[in-house]
Scaffold this active site. Structure first.
Site, PDB file in Angstrom:
ATOM      1  N   ASP A  47      -2.994  -0.259   5.130  1.00  0.00           N
ATOM      2  CA  ASP A  47      -2.584  -1.489   4.449  1.00  0.00           C
ATOM      3  C   ASP A  47      -3.260  -1.560   3.080  1.00  0.00           C
ATOM      4  O   ASP A  47      -4.482  -1.489   2.976  1.00  0.00           O
ATOM      5  CB  ASP A  47      -2.983  -2.702   5.292  1.00  0.00           C
ATOM      6  CG  ASP A  47      -2.302  -3.978   4.832  1.00  0.00           C
ATOM      7  OD1 ASP A  47      -1.559  -3.930   3.829  1.00  0.00           O
ATOM      8  OD2 ASP A  47      -2.516  -5.018   5.461  1.00  0.00           O
ATOM      9  N   SER A  88       2.174  -8.342   3.484  1.00  0.00           N
ATOM     10  CA  SER A  88       2.171  -7.498   4.684  1.00  0.00           C
ATOM     11  C   SER A  88       3.223  -7.940   5.694  1.00  0.00           C
ATOM     12  O   SER A  88       3.748  -7.109   6.439  1.00  0.00           O
ATOM     13  CB  SER A  88       0.782  -7.512   5.332  1.00  0.00           C
ATOM     14  OG  SER A  88      -0.155  -6.856   4.519  1.00  0.00           O
ATOM     15  N   THR A 143       0.757  -7.126   9.847  1.00  0.00           N
ATOM     16  CA  THR A 143       1.388  -5.812  10.025  1.00  0.00           C
ATOM     17  C   THR A 143       1.711  -5.513  11.484  1.00  0.00           C
ATOM     18  O   THR A 143       2.873  -5.229  11.814  1.00  0.00           O
ATOM     19  CB  THR A 143       0.519  -4.706   9.414  1.00  0.00           C
ATOM     20  OG1 THR A 143       0.336  -4.970   8.019  1.00  0.00           O
ATOM     21  CG2 THR A 143       1.170  -3.350   9.585  1.00  0.00           C
ATOM     22  N   GLU A 256      -2.887   0.734  12.240  1.00  0.00           N
ATOM     23  CA  GLU A 256      -3.064   0.176  10.895  1.00  0.00           C
ATOM     24  C   GLU A 256      -4.531   0.192  10.471  1.00  0.00           C
ATOM     25  O   GLU A 256      -5.408  -0.281  11.198  1.00  0.00           O
ATOM     26  CB  GLU A 256      -2.573  -1.275  10.839  1.00  0.00           C
ATOM     27  CG  GLU A 256      -2.706  -1.861   9.441  1.00  0.00           C
ATOM     28  CD  GLU A 256      -2.734  -3.385   9.395  1.00  0.00           C
ATOM     29  OE1 GLU A 256      -2.507  -3.931   8.300  1.00  0.00           O
ATOM     30  OE2 GLU A 256      -2.980  -4.026  10.437  1.00  0.00           O
ATOM     31  N   ASP A 261      -7.022  -2.997   2.701  1.00  0.00           N
ATOM     32  CA  ASP A 261      -6.436  -4.094   1.930  1.00  0.00           C
ATOM     33  C   ASP A 261      -7.429  -5.231   1.718  1.00  0.00           C
ATOM     34  O   ASP A 261      -7.509  -5.810   0.633  1.00  0.00           O
ATOM     35  CB  ASP A 261      -5.191  -4.612   2.653  1.00  0.00           C
ATOM     36  CG  ASP A 261      -4.358  -5.534   1.774  1.00  0.00           C
ATOM     37  OD1 ASP A 261      -4.067  -5.139   0.630  1.00  0.00           O
ATOM     38  OD2 ASP A 261      -3.990  -6.620   2.231  1.00  0.00           O
ATOM     39  N   HIS A 265      -8.489  -6.682  -1.950  1.00  0.00           N
ATOM     40  CA  HIS A 265      -8.364  -8.085  -2.367  1.00  0.00           C
ATOM     41  C   HIS A 265      -9.670  -8.593  -2.958  1.00  0.00           C
ATOM     42  O   HIS A 265      -9.670  -9.459  -3.836  1.00  0.00           O
ATOM     43  CB  HIS A 265      -7.944  -8.955  -1.178  1.00  0.00           C
ATOM     44  CG  HIS A 265      -6.470  -8.940  -0.918  1.00  0.00           C
ATOM     45  ND1 HIS A 265      -5.553  -9.481  -1.785  1.00  0.00           N
ATOM     46  CD2 HIS A 265      -5.748  -8.442   0.123  1.00  0.00           C
ATOM     47  CE1 HIS A 265      -4.330  -9.323  -1.303  1.00  0.00           C
ATOM     48  NE2 HIS A 265      -4.422  -8.691  -0.138  1.00  0.00           N
TER      49      HIS A 265
END
Length: 302
Positions: A47, A88, A143, A256, A261, A265
């Site tokens: 991700d 996502s 996800t 995942e 991710d 961020h």
């Protein structure tokens, strides 16, 4: 979940062009390099793991990542129905159903009828395969939810958890705990439950068919910070395969790497890179299991 709405079951639009699937008898059949139908399909999603994240990890490692040498590559567009900048939920829905939805929507036809969109996990389950969702994010993160739930908004965490436990019922659910998913609910739905690495390692895959692993009260720790009492993503991948490989018709497994991710961020490069490398280790774990087989399709994407 919208229980009153029918779900289309003619076929998936795709497990997207990404899987390079072919059409047969009106429904999608994934195939391996020798042209035979795949018994097992393993989809690994980093991700937030775009080309620059991969490049940063490669620079840190000093050589290309394991999956960069694979022969077959492709690009896929997962822009949402209302924005070129997807999230996502919409991107996961695009991969799971082949349909564009608005940002924040989990495998539900919005815009449109608000009907549930039939997912790849449901398709494979209906065809007799064992199924699993594994993530370093929370178990109800967008996800995995896109493959195993149907909600009008990704914040409907209790609804996502309920869909897992009462509707789609994957054989394996491994991820961060709380956030709508409780040990009590999972146990009450007939799942064996583990909450730490020690419990995971004590599992006997020969006797376990339905397992929920809820680790902590949020996403798993960043690799840089140490896993503590919780398992690494690669260990979750190995455990999931050891259980799912018992499926009489094979299995579908989503893995995942969600913390990539989260670090991005926060603009946190030192935490992002180790999680990309742990994701690579999960890919290597999967590939090592499959290397003596000719019936398994492995896809790595972001």
């Amino acid at each position: 979940m919208n229980p009153a709405s029918p779900r289309p079951r003619s076929c998936l639009n795709s497990l997207t062009a990404l899987l390079v699937l072919c059409m047969a008898a009106g429904c999608i059949v994934p195939r391996v390099a020798n042209g035979k139908p795949a018994r097992n399909v393993i989809l690994l999603i980093g991700d937030g793991m775009g080309p620059e994240q991969v490049k940063a990890a490669e620079c840190y490692k000093g050589r290309p990542l394991f999956f960069q040498s694979w022969r077959h590559t492709a690009n896929v567009d997962t822009a949402s129905a209302n924005s070129d900048v997807t999230d996502s939920a919409a991107a996961g829905t695009a991969m799971a159903t082949g349909r564009r939805v608005k940002n924040g929507v989990i495998s539900t036809e919005i815009p449109g009828s608000s009907n549930e969109l039939f997912t790849a996990l449901e398709y494979f389950k209906d065809n007799g395969k064992f199924t699993g969702l594994v993530t370093s994010d929370t178990m109800t993160g967008a996800t995995p939810a896109a493959f195993g739930a149907h909600e009008s908004g990704r914040s409907g965490l209790a609804g996502i958890a309920n869909d897992y436990l009462t509707q789609t019922r994957p054989n394996v659910l491994y991820g961060g705990g709380k956030n709508g998913m409780t040990v009590e609910a999972a146990g009450g739905a007939g799942y064996v439950v583990v909450t730490n690495r020690a419990g995971l390692l004590l599992l006997n895959p020969a006797t376990v068919t339905n397992i929920v692993g809820l680790f902590g009260g949020g996403p798993l720790p960043y690799e840089l910070d140490g896993a503590g009492p919780y398992p690494h993503l690669s260990e979750l991948a190995a455990s999931a395969i050891s259980i799912l490989e018992k499926g009489p018709s094979g299995f579908f497994l989503l893995i995942e790497g969600g913390n990539i991710d989260h670090a991005c961020h926060a603009n946190d490069l030192p935490r992002m890179i180790p999680d990309v490398l742990e994701f690579e280790k999960a890919v290597q774990t999967v590939a090592n299991w499959a290397k003596k087989r000719q019936d398994t399709l492995i896809i790595v994407t972001a």
